[in-house]
Design a protein around this motif. Sequence first.
Motif, PDB file in Angstrom:
ATOM      1  N   GLY A 135      48.795  -4.390 111.289  1.00 42.97           N
ATOM      2  CA  GLY A 135      49.502  -5.127 112.324  1.00 42.97           C
ATOM      3  C   GLY A 135      48.860  -4.957 113.685  1.00 42.97           C
ATOM      4  O   GLY A 135      47.918  -4.181 113.858  1.00 42.97           O
ATOM      5  N   ALA A 136      49.387  -5.650 114.667  1.00 45.05           N
ATOM      6  CA  ALA A 136      48.836  -5.620 116.018  1.00 45.05           C
ATOM      7  C   ALA A 136      48.861  -4.225 116.629  1.00 45.05           C
ATOM      8  O   ALA A 136      48.054  -3.906 117.492  1.00 45.05           O
ATOM      9  N   THR A 137      49.781  -3.373 116.180  1.00 49.12           N
ATOM     10  CA  THR A 137      49.877  -2.013 116.718  1.00 49.12           C
ATOM     11  C   THR A 137      48.975  -1.023 115.989  1.00 49.12           C
ATOM     12  O   THR A 137      48.922   0.147 116.342  1.00 49.12           O
ATOM     13  N   GLY A 138      48.283  -1.474 114.942  1.00 44.18           N
ATOM     14  CA  GLY A 138      47.375  -0.617 114.192  1.00 44.18           C
ATOM     15  C   GLY A 138      47.988   0.030 112.966  1.00 44.18           C
ATOM     16  O   GLY A 138      47.321   0.773 112.255  1.00 44.18           O
ATOM     17  N   ASP A 139      49.258  -0.257 112.707  1.00 44.29           N
ATOM     18  CA  ASP A 139      49.921   0.309 111.535  1.00 44.29           C
ATOM     19  C   ASP A 139      49.599  -0.484 110.283  1.00 44.29           C
ATOM     20  O   ASP A 139      49.416  -1.703 110.336  1.00 44.29           O
ATOM     21  N   ILE A 140      49.567   0.205 109.130  1.00 44.85           N
ATOM     22  CA  ILE A 140      49.438  -0.476 107.844  1.00 44.85           C
ATOM     23  C   ILE A 140      50.760  -1.168 107.551  1.00 44.85           C
ATOM     24  O   ILE A 140      51.830  -0.571 107.674  1.00 44.85           O
ATOM     25  N   LEU A 141      50.682  -2.431 107.170  1.00 46.07           N
ATOM     26  CA  LEU A 141      51.861  -3.210 106.802  1.00 46.07           C
ATOM     27  C   LEU A 141      51.829  -3.418 105.294  1.00 46.07           C
ATOM     28  O   LEU A 141      50.906  -4.028 104.770  1.00 46.07           O
ATOM     29  N   VAL A 142      52.833  -2.883 104.605  1.00 47.95           N
ATOM     30  CA  VAL A 142      52.893  -3.018 103.154  1.00 47.95           C
ATOM     31  C   VAL A 142      53.801  -4.205 102.830  1.00 47.95           C
ATOM     32  O   VAL A 142      54.974  -4.203 103.197  1.00 47.95           O
ATOM     33  N   PRO A 143      53.274  -5.219 102.177  1.00 47.42           N
ATOM     34  CA  PRO A 143      54.081  -6.399 101.851  1.00 47.42           C
ATOM     35  C   PRO A 143      55.313  -6.054 101.012  1.00 47.42           C
ATOM     36  O   PRO A 143      55.290  -5.138 100.188  1.00 47.42           O
ATOM     37  N   GLU A 144      56.360  -6.812 101.230  1.00 50.69           N
ATOM     38  CA  GLU A 144      57.638  -6.592 100.556  1.00 50.69           C
ATOM     39  C   GLU A 144      57.501  -6.547  99.039  1.00 50.69           C
ATOM     40  O   GLU A 144      58.087  -5.678  98.381  1.00 50.69           O
ATOM     41  N   ASP A 145      56.725  -7.458  98.465  1.00 44.01           N
ATOM     42  CA  ASP A 145      56.624  -7.486  97.007  1.00 44.01           C
ATOM     43  C   ASP A 145      55.959  -6.220  96.462  1.00 44.01           C
ATOM     44  O   ASP A 145      56.291  -5.747  95.377  1.00 44.01           O
ATOM     45  N   ARG A 146      55.040  -5.650  97.216  1.00 42.44           N
ATOM     46  CA  ARG A 146      54.402  -4.409  96.770  1.00 42.44           C
ATOM     47  C   ARG A 146      55.385  -3.238  96.848  1.00 42.44           C
ATOM     48  O   ARG A 146      55.379  -2.352  96.000  1.00 42.44           O
ATOM     49  N   LEU A 147      56.242  -3.229  97.875  1.00 39.82           N
ATOM     50  CA  LEU A 147      57.263  -2.184  97.972  1.00 39.82           C
ATOM     51  C   LEU A 147      58.276  -2.317  96.842  1.00 39.82           C
ATOM     52  O   LEU A 147      58.669  -1.328  96.225  1.00 39.82           O
ATOM     53  N   ARG A 148      58.712  -3.552  96.574  1.00 39.49           N
ATOM     54  CA  ARG A 148      59.673  -3.769  95.487  1.00 39.49           C
ATOM     55  C   ARG A 148      59.081  -3.346  94.143  1.00 39.49           C
ATOM     56  O   ARG A 148      59.757  -2.765  93.307  1.00 39.49           O
ATOM     57  N   SER A 149      57.812  -3.645  93.940  1.00 43.80           N
ATOM     58  CA  SER A 149      57.144  -3.252  92.703  1.00 43.80           C
ATOM     59  C   SER A 149      57.080  -1.728  92.585  1.00 43.80           C
ATOM     60  O   SER A 149      57.334  -1.167  91.505  1.00 43.80           O
ATOM     61  N   ALA A 150      56.776  -1.053  93.680  1.00 44.96           N
ATOM     62  CA  ALA A 150      56.722   0.413  93.661  1.00 44.96           C
ATOM     63  C   ALA A 150      58.090   0.993  93.325  1.00 44.96           C
ATOM     64  O   ALA A 150      58.198   1.946  92.535  1.00 44.96           O
ATOM     65  N   MET A 151      59.140   0.433  93.910  1.00 44.21           N
ATOM     66  CA  MET A 151      60.489   0.924  93.632  1.00 44.21           C
ATOM     67  C   MET A 151      60.871   0.686  92.169  1.00 44.21           C
ATOM     68  O   MET A 151      61.476   1.554  91.526  1.00 44.21           O
ATOM     69  N   LEU A 152      60.508  -0.479  91.625  1.00 47.53           N
ATOM     70  CA  LEU A 152      60.812  -0.784  90.227  1.00 47.53           C
ATOM     71  C   LEU A 152      60.076   0.181  89.299  1.00 47.53           C
ATOM     72  O   LEU A 152      60.666   0.731  88.362  1.00 47.53           O
ATOM     73  N   LEU A 153      58.802   0.384  89.544  1.00 51.97           N
ATOM     74  CA  LEU A 153      58.023   1.306  88.717  1.00 51.97           C
ATOM     75  C   LEU A 153      58.596   2.723  88.781  1.00 51.97           C
ATOM     76  O   LEU A 153      58.645   3.430  87.766  1.00 51.97           O
ATOM     77  N   ALA A 154      59.057   3.129  89.961  1.00 56.80           N
ATOM     78  CA  ALA A 154      59.656   4.460  90.108  1.00 56.80           C
ATOM     79  C   ALA A 154      60.973   4.545  89.344  1.00 56.80           C
ATOM     80  O   ALA A 154      61.237   5.549  88.669  1.00 56.80           O
ATOM     81  N   ARG A 155      61.807   3.491  89.429  1.00 60.44           N
ATOM     82  CA  ARG A 155      63.073   3.487  88.676  1.00 60.44           C
ATOM     83  C   ARG A 155      62.823   3.568  87.177  1.00 60.44           C
ATOM     84  O   ARG A 155      63.592   4.164  86.435  1.00 60.44           O
ATOM     85  N   GLN A 156      61.750   2.946  86.717  1.00 57.91           N
ATOM     86  CA  GLN A 156      61.409   2.958  85.298  1.00 57.91           C
ATOM     87  C   GLN A 156      60.735   4.272  84.879  1.00 57.91           C
ATOM     88  O   GLN A 156      60.420   4.462  83.703  1.00 57.91           O
TER      89      GLN A 156
END
Length: 164
Positions: A103-124
């Motif tokens: 992003g403009a501030t220099g932070d890594i921006l993780v797209p929503e679908d990648r976060l949702r996928s990570a949460m699903l994989l963790a739940r499984q």
Amino acid sequence: MSARGVLYVHSAQPALCPHIEWAVAGVLGVPVDLTWTPQPAAPGHVRAQAEWEGRVGTAAAITSSLMGWQRIRFEVTEDASPGSDGSRHAYTPTLGAFTAVIGATGDILVPEDRLRSAMLLARQGRVVLEEELDRLLGKQWDEELESFRYAGEGAPVRWLHAAV
């Protein structure tokens, strides 16, 4: 739209230097002559750093052109510009490629679908959420490249301008 960023070749064997310059020149459309200095973190290897200016997407194109040589370590950044997020690309022989939106501030921006996928994989129970988030943030690449970055502090920087 114009973009700018930095190419860091953290380590390469000297024999690859002309090939790296040729590959970057092919992306930028202008001759490239990098200043190579010894890489203390990898004896017998060299490093180079250059700021570049070109079209949006140039960092990804440089990354694609360099990934063919599996014995180099590099990072390419592209600053955010009007209408476009920035990016960071890293490559190491052991980990392969990593790409993140910046992003403009220099932070890594993780797209929503990648976060949702990570949460699903963790739940499984297929991943540990903290480890998956570390992967999405490029923690392994940062850890592997840190000693190479440190060794490059104070190294000369050159500007590369793409043909328009």
